[in-house]
Design a protein around this motif. Structure first.
Motif, short mmCIF file in Angstrom:
data_model
loop_
_atom_site.label_atom_id
_atom_site.label_comp_id
_atom_site.label_asym_id
_atom_site.label_seq_id
_atom_site.Cartn_x
_atom_site.Cartn_y
_atom_site.Cartn_z
N SER A 13 0.81 -1.23 0.00
CA SER A 13 0.00 0.00 0.00
C SER A 13 0.84 1.28 0.00
O SER A 13 0.37 2.33 -0.44
N ASP A 14 2.09 1.20 0.44
CA ASP A 14 2.96 2.37 0.45
C ASP A 14 3.96 2.36 -0.72
O ASP A 14 4.93 3.11 -0.71
N GLN A 15 3.70 1.56 -1.71
CA GLN A 15 4.62 1.40 -2.84
C GLN A 15 4.88 2.72 -3.55
O GLN A 15 3.97 3.51 -3.77
N ARG A 16 6.15 2.94 -3.91
CA ARG A 16 6.57 4.13 -4.64
C ARG A 16 7.58 3.74 -5.70
O ARG A 16 8.39 2.85 -5.49
N PHE A 17 7.51 4.43 -6.82
CA PHE A 17 8.48 4.27 -7.90
C PHE A 17 9.34 5.53 -7.98
O PHE A 17 8.84 6.64 -7.83
N LEU A 18 10.60 5.32 -8.25
CA LEU A 18 11.53 6.39 -8.56
C LEU A 18 12.07 6.09 -9.95
O LEU A 18 12.60 5.00 -10.20
N THR A 70 9.94 0.77 -4.10
CA THR A 70 10.03 0.44 -2.68
C THR A 70 8.63 0.21 -2.14
O THR A 70 7.66 0.76 -2.66
N GLY A 71 8.53 -0.60 -1.11
CA GLY A 71 7.24 -0.80 -0.48
C GLY A 71 7.29 -1.84 0.62
O GLY A 71 8.24 -2.62 0.71
N THR A 72 6.26 -1.82 1.43
CA THR A 72 6.10 -2.78 2.52
C THR A 72 4.97 -3.72 2.17
O THR A 72 3.86 -3.27 1.86
N ASN A 73 5.23 -5.01 2.24
CA ASN A 73 4.22 -6.01 1.89
C ASN A 73 3.20 -6.15 3.03
O ASN A 73 3.37 -6.95 3.94
N ASP A 74 2.14 -5.35 2.94
CA ASP A 74 1.12 -5.34 3.98
C ASP A 74 -0.23 -5.87 3.50
O ASP A 74 -1.24 -5.73 4.18
N PRO A 100 0.52 -11.44 3.61
CA PRO A 100 1.45 -10.34 3.83
C PRO A 100 2.57 -10.73 4.79
O PRO A 100 2.33 -11.46 5.75
N THR A 101 3.77 -10.26 4.49
CA THR A 101 4.92 -10.58 5.34
C THR A 101 5.25 -9.45 6.31
O THR A 101 5.98 -9.67 7.27
N GLY A 102 4.78 -8.25 6.02
CA GLY A 102 5.12 -7.09 6.84
C GLY A 102 6.52 -6.57 6.59
O GLY A 102 6.96 -5.62 7.24
N LYS A 103 7.23 -7.18 5.64
CA LYS A 103 8.60 -6.77 5.34
C LYS A 103 8.65 -5.80 4.16
O LYS A 103 7.79 -5.83 3.29
N SER A 104 9.69 -4.98 4.15
CA SER A 104 9.89 -4.03 3.08
C SER A 104 10.82 -4.61 2.02
O SER A 104 11.63 -5.49 2.32
#
Length: 144
Positions: free
Chosen positions: A62-67, A85-89, A97-101
């Motif tokens: 849900s917090d995924q971002r592209f650069l 980047t992102g956190t698997n939520d 979901p793993t809760g890991k980034s």
């Protein structure tokens, strides 16, 4: 035209970051084919296929971002090197979901016709992402 195509290719990543997937309708041709071998929706063409893919990853991160790191354009093609980047939520293709980034790098090649993307090829570090999420064990050095 190359600069315009680069801007259009970047709009995909910006729209994904802004969660404004309607932009895909503006920049992706109705008959666009996505050749990414990791895409579970490769049989869905046009912006609908890209939207399904984006929705799946946004639900899983849900917090995924592209650069966008850099772009190279030649003729009808734009190559974009990116970092995500992102956190698997959230769930992803049946995986809890793993809760890991994770930090993942990849390259997308887009072919343009009349200002819209008509074909796309993606190559990204899927294995590295799965290792960072703890779903796949990292490789260990060989012993002699």
């Amino acid at each position: 035209m190359s600069q315009q195509n680069k801007g259009t290719a970047k709009r995909i990543f910006d729209a994904w970051n802004m969660r404004d997937l309607d932009v895909f309708d503006e920049v992706i041709a109705a008959d666009c084919i996505n050749h990414d071998p990791q895409n579970p929706f490769a049989d869905v063409h046009g912006s609908d296929g890209f939207k399904k893919l984006a929705q799946m990853y946004l639900a899983a991160f849900s917090d995924q971002r592209f650069l966008v790191n850099e772009q190279i354009a030649e003729g009808d093609f734009v190559t974009t090197r990116w970092t995500a980047t992102g956190t698997n939520d959230g769930e992803m293709l049946g995986m809890s979901p793993t809760g890991k980034s994770a930090v993942v790098q990849g390259i997308t090649i887009s072919r343009f016709r009349d200002g819209k993307i008509v074909e796309s090829w993606g190559c990204w570090d899927t294995l590295g992402m799965m290792q960072q999420l703890g779903v796949v064990q990292p490789a260990h050095p060989a012993t002699t």
